[in-house]
Scaffold this active site. Sequence first.
Site, mmCIF file in Angstrom:
data_model
loop_
_atom_site.group_PDB
_atom_site.id
_atom_site.type_symbol
_atom_site.label_atom_id
_atom_site.label_comp_id
_atom_site.label_asym_id
_atom_site.label_seq_id
_atom_site.Cartn_x
_atom_site.Cartn_y
_atom_site.Cartn_z
ATOM 1 N N ASN A 62 -1.249 -60.150 -10.107
ATOM 2 C CA ASN A 62 -2.510 -60.775 -10.493
ATOM 3 C C ASN A 62 -3.626 -59.742 -10.548
ATOM 4 O O ASN A 62 -3.679 -58.810 -9.743
ATOM 5 C CB ASN A 62 -2.858 -61.955 -9.581
ATOM 6 C CG ASN A 62 -2.957 -61.614 -8.108
ATOM 7 O OD1 ASN A 62 -2.216 -60.789 -7.577
ATOM 8 N ND2 ASN A 62 -3.873 -62.273 -7.417
ATOM 9 N N GLU A 64 -7.634 -59.763 -10.712
ATOM 10 C CA GLU A 64 -8.873 -60.527 -10.637
ATOM 11 C C GLU A 64 -10.037 -59.737 -11.213
ATOM 12 O O GLU A 64 -9.965 -58.517 -11.380
ATOM 13 C CB GLU A 64 -9.168 -60.900 -9.179
ATOM 14 C CG GLU A 64 -8.154 -61.848 -8.595
ATOM 15 C CD GLU A 64 -8.425 -62.220 -7.156
ATOM 16 O OE1 GLU A 64 -7.729 -63.113 -6.663
ATOM 17 O OE2 GLU A 64 -9.319 -61.611 -6.509
ATOM 18 N N CYS A 73 -3.132 -63.944 -14.258
ATOM 19 C CA CYS A 73 -2.088 -64.196 -13.263
ATOM 20 C C CYS A 73 -0.941 -63.199 -13.413
ATOM 21 O O CYS A 73 -0.681 -62.677 -14.496
ATOM 22 C CB CYS A 73 -1.529 -65.611 -13.431
ATOM 23 S SG CYS A 73 -2.756 -66.916 -13.258
ATOM 24 N N GLU A 75 2.276 -63.727 -13.423
ATOM 25 C CA GLU A 75 3.326 -64.165 -14.335
ATOM 26 C C GLU A 75 2.980 -63.822 -15.779
ATOM 27 O O GLU A 75 3.820 -63.317 -16.528
ATOM 28 C CB GLU A 75 3.545 -65.687 -14.216
ATOM 29 C CG GLU A 75 3.959 -66.136 -12.836
ATOM 30 C CD GLU A 75 2.804 -66.503 -11.912
ATOM 31 O OE1 GLU A 75 3.014 -67.349 -11.025
ATOM 32 O OE2 GLU A 75 1.689 -65.941 -12.055
ATOM 33 N N CYS A 112 0.630 -71.434 -12.194
ATOM 34 C CA CYS A 112 -0.388 -72.356 -12.694
ATOM 35 C C CYS A 112 0.063 -72.931 -14.040
ATOM 36 O O CYS A 112 1.034 -72.459 -14.646
ATOM 37 C CB CYS A 112 -1.722 -71.634 -12.845
ATOM 38 S SG CYS A 112 -1.803 -70.470 -14.240
ATOM 39 N N CYS A 115 0.351 -70.382 -16.926
ATOM 40 C CA CYS A 115 1.541 -69.534 -16.846
ATOM 41 C C CYS A 115 2.797 -70.319 -17.225
ATOM 42 O O CYS A 115 3.687 -69.790 -17.891
ATOM 43 C CB CYS A 115 1.686 -68.946 -15.443
ATOM 44 S SG CYS A 115 0.453 -67.677 -15.091
#
Length: 165
Positions: A62, A64, A73, A75, A112, A115
């Site tokens: 991830n 940010e 993310c 993934e 999420c 993803c």
Amino acid sequence: MINHEIKIAFEEYNTFEELNDQDKHLCLEAVKALKGSHSPYSNFSVGAALRLKSGRVLYGSNQENAAYPSGLCAERVALFNWGANYADDPIEALAVTAHTAKFQISKPITPCGGCLQVLAEYEKKQEQPIRTILYCQGGAAWVTNGIESFLPFLFFEDRLVTVPV
């Protein structure tokens, strides 16, 4: 009125040791991917590893950003790397894990919705399901063969795909 029922299927392993050797290896690769996490705001690191048919492993973590919607993310980092660079080498499996120093993670984390939708898109693109392993370090692992168990109402409209003439 018609009542419908949706059932999902996944395997739950109580410990890492119960997984087959290939899945164990991919989970350890996802743990390695945690090192690339840039998560100064949430302090919640996520690592993802993709195993391709060739045996190559791709990583994602991830990323940010102070402007939260600009992050990405783990993934999707791994999946977009595959789509941009290795789309001719099908994805066999994806492993995802997480870590935080703030609390004990007691069960596998799930991707999420965004993803999951990207995973669904790439399954459709490669015309085969992707084995997905959600791994809780020191705990359980959940395994599914294909995205529909996590996203039964995935968005896909065949008429949006243009066919070359």
